[in-house]
Design a protein around this motif. Structure first.
Motif, PDB file in Angstrom:
ATOM      1  N   SER A  84       0.884  -1.087  -0.073  1.00  0.00           N
ATOM      2  CA  SER A  84       0.117  -0.006  -0.019  1.00  0.00           C
ATOM      3  C   SER A  84       0.782   1.388   0.021  1.00  0.00           C
ATOM      4  O   SER A  84       1.912   1.150   0.513  1.00  0.00           O
ATOM      5  CB  SER A  84      -0.932  -0.025   1.218  1.00  0.00           C
ATOM      6  OG  SER A  84      -1.738  -1.005   1.273  1.00  0.00           O
ATOM      7  N   ARG A 108       0.396   5.705   0.133  1.00  0.00           N
ATOM      8  CA  ARG A 108      -0.874   6.908   0.406  1.00  0.00           C
ATOM      9  C   ARG A 108      -0.247   8.089  -0.386  1.00  0.00           C
ATOM     10  O   ARG A 108       0.968   8.387   0.025  1.00  0.00           O
ATOM     11  CB  ARG A 108      -1.294   7.246   1.683  1.00  0.00           C
ATOM     12  CG  ARG A 108      -2.376   7.921   1.866  1.00  0.00           C
ATOM     13  CD  ARG A 108      -2.728   8.759   3.257  1.00  0.00           C
ATOM     14  NE  ARG A 108      -3.992   9.281   3.492  1.00  0.00           N
ATOM     15  CZ  ARG A 108      -4.205  10.173   4.421  1.00  0.00           C
ATOM     16  NH1 ARG A 108      -3.059  10.649   5.350  1.00  0.00           N
ATOM     17  NH2 ARG A 108      -5.302  10.982   4.546  1.00  0.00           N
ATOM     18  N   SER A 139      -0.517  12.247  -1.210  1.00  0.00           N
ATOM     19  CA  SER A 139      -1.043  13.409  -0.878  1.00  0.00           C
ATOM     20  C   SER A 139      -0.788  14.500  -1.916  1.00  0.00           C
ATOM     21  O   SER A 139       0.394  14.519  -2.429  1.00  0.00           O
ATOM     22  CB  SER A 139      -0.603  13.916   0.444  1.00  0.00           C
ATOM     23  OG  SER A 139      -0.705  12.919   1.463  1.00  0.00           O
ATOM     24  N   TYR A 144      -6.148  12.956  -1.519  1.00  0.00           N
ATOM     25  CA  TYR A 144      -5.400  12.193  -0.906  1.00  0.00           C
ATOM     26  C   TYR A 144      -5.845  10.911  -2.071  1.00  0.00           C
ATOM     27  O   TYR A 144      -6.955  10.813  -2.405  1.00  0.00           O
ATOM     28  CB  TYR A 144      -5.353  11.474   0.342  1.00  0.00           C
ATOM     29  CG  TYR A 144      -5.615  12.585   1.573  1.00  0.00           C
ATOM     30  CD1 TYR A 144      -6.435  13.323   2.016  1.00  0.00           C
ATOM     31  CD2 TYR A 144      -4.124  12.869   2.036  1.00  0.00           C
ATOM     32  CE1 TYR A 144      -6.265  14.226   2.997  1.00  0.00           C
ATOM     33  CE2 TYR A 144      -3.967  13.801   2.873  1.00  0.00           C
ATOM     34  CZ  TYR A 144      -5.010  14.730   3.214  1.00  0.00           C
ATOM     35  OH  TYR A 144      -4.868  15.630   4.284  1.00  0.00           O
ATOM     36  N   GLN A 181      -5.311   6.678  -1.508  1.00  0.00           N
ATOM     37  CA  GLN A 181      -5.053   5.573  -0.776  1.00  0.00           C
ATOM     38  C   GLN A 181      -5.007   4.279  -1.826  1.00  0.00           C
ATOM     39  O   GLN A 181      -6.103   4.040  -2.261  1.00  0.00           O
ATOM     40  CB  GLN A 181      -6.069   5.242   0.508  1.00  0.00           C
ATOM     41  CG  GLN A 181      -5.432   3.834   1.048  1.00  0.00           C
ATOM     42  CD  GLN A 181      -4.394   3.952   2.105  1.00  0.00           C
ATOM     43  OE1 GLN A 181      -4.230   4.892   2.372  1.00  0.00           O
ATOM     44  NE2 GLN A 181      -3.467   2.829   1.657  1.00  0.00           N
ATOM     45  N   ASN A 213      -4.357   0.530  -2.136  1.00  0.00           N
ATOM     46  CA  ASN A 213      -4.007  -0.992  -1.554  1.00  0.00           C
ATOM     47  C   ASN A 213      -3.964  -2.009  -2.770  1.00  0.00           C
ATOM     48  O   ASN A 213      -4.066  -1.796  -3.790  1.00  0.00           O
ATOM     49  CB  ASN A 213      -5.022  -1.275  -0.671  1.00  0.00           C
ATOM     50  CG  ASN A 213      -5.294  -0.328   0.409  1.00  0.00           C
ATOM     51  OD1 ASN A 213      -4.399   0.374   0.943  1.00  0.00           O
ATOM     52  ND2 ASN A 213      -6.553   0.158   0.872  1.00  0.00           N
TER      53      ASN A 213
END
Length: 122
Positions: free
Chosen positions: A17, A19, A21, A79, A81, A83
């Protein structure tokens, strides 16, 4: 002057994963839609996900169920995310935002970040 600054890219193993920004700054009156695109070597830049100011979202079919886009309007930040990353997710990821810099602007202007590299490899 408006700037979009991305962060959070890197190298990750398949199944991992990350993340991302993207923070907007500068002379901003309002922000409408924000989104993420990606561009792999030799390919065109494609939409990954987008989110309206009201929170409605849409995703590319290839990332549905694995990626989630969100935003913090107070921080002017979007953002992503990511996965269950796959090698085919490897690309430079760009954020964008449709921005008005003044109350009297008739329409928004789309601004882009500089891009952040995401590499998925074992």
């Amino acid at each position: 002057q408006v700037q979009l600054v991305e962060s959070g890219g890197g190298l990750v193993q398949p199944g991992g994963s990350l993340r991302l920004s993207c923070a907007a700054s500068g002379s901003i009156f309002s922000i409408d839609a924000m989104g993420w695109y990606r561009q792999a070597p030799g390919k065109q830049r494609d939409l990954v996900a987008a989110i309206t100011s009201g929170g409605s979202t849409n995703y590319a079919d290839s990332v549905k169920g694995r990626f989630t886009i969100s935003r913090d309007n107070a921080k002017m930040t979007v953002y992503l995310q990511m996965n269950s990353l796959k090698p085919e997710d490897t690309a430079v990821y760009y954020c964008n935002a449709d921005i008005k810099t003044a109350l009297w602007d008739r329409a928004t202007t789309r601004y882009w970040g500089q891009g952040t590299q995401v590499s998925v490899s074992s």
